[in-house]
Design a protein around this motif. Sequence first.
Motif, PDB file in Angstrom:
ATOM      1  N   MET A   1       0.830  -1.195   0.000  1.00  0.00           N
ATOM      2  CA  MET A   1       0.000   0.000   0.000  1.00  0.00           C
ATOM      3  C   MET A   1       0.868   1.250   0.000  1.00  0.00           C
ATOM      4  O   MET A   1       1.940   1.269   0.572  1.00  0.00           O
TER       5      MET A   1
ATOM      6  N   LYS B   1       0.414   5.858  -0.520  1.00  0.00           N
ATOM      7  CA  LYS B   1      -0.495   6.974  -0.725  1.00  0.00           C
ATOM      8  C   LYS B   1      -0.681   7.146  -2.222  1.00  0.00           C
ATOM      9  O   LYS B   1       0.290   7.233  -2.982  1.00  0.00           O
TER      10      LYS B   1
ATOM     11  N   TYR C   1      -7.078  -0.437  -0.773  1.00  0.00           N
ATOM     12  CA  TYR C   1      -7.193  -0.613   0.671  1.00  0.00           C
ATOM     13  C   TYR C   1      -6.152  -1.574   1.249  1.00  0.00           C
ATOM     14  O   TYR C   1      -5.478  -1.247   2.217  1.00  0.00           O
TER      15      TYR C   1
ATOM     16  N   VAL D   1      -7.601   4.926   7.120  1.00  0.00           N
ATOM     17  CA  VAL D   1      -6.586   5.522   6.257  1.00  0.00           C
ATOM     18  C   VAL D   1      -7.167   5.745   4.865  1.00  0.00           C
ATOM     19  O   VAL D   1      -7.548   4.799   4.184  1.00  0.00           O
TER      20      VAL D   1
ATOM     21  N   PRO E   1      -7.039   6.433   1.001  1.00  0.00           N
ATOM     22  CA  PRO E   1      -6.042   6.136  -0.033  1.00  0.00           C
ATOM     23  C   PRO E   1      -5.351   7.351  -0.640  1.00  0.00           C
ATOM     24  O   PRO E   1      -4.194   7.257  -1.061  1.00  0.00           O
TER      25      PRO E   1
ATOM     26  N   ASP F   1      -4.234  10.300   3.078  1.00  0.00           N
ATOM     27  CA  ASP F   1      -3.332   9.879   4.152  1.00  0.00           C
ATOM     28  C   ASP F   1      -2.132   9.105   3.614  1.00  0.00           C
ATOM     29  O   ASP F   1      -2.216   8.465   2.557  1.00  0.00           O
ATOM     30  N   THR F   2      -1.049   9.150   4.360  1.00  0.00           N
ATOM     31  CA  THR F   2       0.129   8.338   4.057  1.00  0.00           C
ATOM     32  C   THR F   2       0.065   7.094   4.927  1.00  0.00           C
ATOM     33  O   THR F   2       0.170   7.203   6.153  1.00  0.00           O
ATOM     34  N   PRO F   3      -0.125   5.912   4.347  1.00  0.00           N
ATOM     35  CA  PRO F   3      -0.289   4.687   5.133  1.00  0.00           C
ATOM     36  C   PRO F   3       0.810   4.468   6.171  1.00  0.00           C
ATOM     37  O   PRO F   3       0.534   4.031   7.290  1.00  0.00           O
TER      38      PRO F   3
ATOM     39  N   HIS G   1       0.429   5.588   9.739  1.00  0.00           N
ATOM     40  CA  HIS G   1      -0.590   4.975  10.591  1.00  0.00           C
ATOM     41  C   HIS G   1      -0.438   3.469  10.784  1.00  0.00           C
ATOM     42  O   HIS G   1      -0.969   2.911  11.747  1.00  0.00           O
TER      43      HIS G   1
ATOM     44  N   GLY H   1      -5.018   3.830  11.903  1.00  0.00           N
ATOM     45  CA  GLY H   1      -4.339   2.582  11.580  1.00  0.00           C
ATOM     46  C   GLY H   1      -5.076   1.386  12.145  1.00  0.00           C
ATOM     47  O   GLY H   1      -5.281   0.377  11.468  1.00  0.00           O
TER      48      GLY H   1
ATOM     49  N   THR I   1      -8.294   0.765  10.189  1.00  0.00           N
ATOM     50  CA  THR I   1      -8.011   0.218   8.864  1.00  0.00           C
ATOM     51  C   THR I   1      -7.719  -1.274   8.949  1.00  0.00           C
ATOM     52  O   THR I   1      -8.238  -2.068   8.159  1.00  0.00           O
TER      53      THR I   1
ATOM     54  N   HIS J   1       3.911  -0.764   2.961  1.00  0.00           N
ATOM     55  CA  HIS J   1       4.151   0.206   4.020  1.00  0.00           C
ATOM     56  C   HIS J   1       5.603   0.219   4.467  1.00  0.00           C
ATOM     57  O   HIS J   1       6.276  -0.803   4.493  1.00  0.00           O
TER      58      HIS J   1
END
Length: 215
Positions: free
Chosen positions: A1, A3, A58, A122, A124, A127-129, A132, A153, A156, A185
């Motif tokens: 994942m 952003k 996601y 979070v 998509p 936010d920056t995964p 979180h 986080g 999610t 991540h």
Amino acid sequence: MKKLKVPAYNWRVVKELKRYALTTKAKDPWGHGKKSSKDFKREMTGLMLVEQSKRCGYCGCRLFEKRPHRDHIAPKEDYQQWMFWPENLVLTCFTCNTDLKKSFDPVVTVGHTYRLTEFSFVHPYLDTPADHIVFTSAGLDLIIQEKDGSLKGKKTIEIFDLASVERSKQRAKDIMHDEDVEHLHGNYRDLLESAIEALQAKLVTVKARFPRAGD
């Protein structure tokens, strides 16, 4: 994942479709809309496939469906003003969209604009995964957890069942067969290398214990 970047689209068309969604008497303007709405859906799908590198927005897993699901992050039934809003659309896998998210409404507080709206998980695009969610390595296992107690986080991971064994296996398969690790991540490259080293060491041990005839 990772952003995601919002696919560029003609904002004049987007604004026209927003007015259409808010004023039409059609029962299902998304599913059975006019030509411009059908063109929008088709073109946005193509743009999102490129931006998302054919991965779920996601969970980050590969999209193998011939027709990936287009999910409205904020449900279109409750937020018609965002029905055709590019930032509210993301391609997802069947599991995330149909089995897990379903009709869940992630909107906590509606802002004056979409970008000022607060979401519980979070987002998509917004936010920056890695802010979180983090992964830790334990041998061959990649353990996912919220970062520094992040509520986004935690939500999610909970909503999309990211910590389950089956979903972890799917991520592992994608990692092992795909060099495109930027969608993962945090410091996934290091974790991947550690996992591969552990796997190779384990294979060496197995071969030493059970040598084949003639080796």
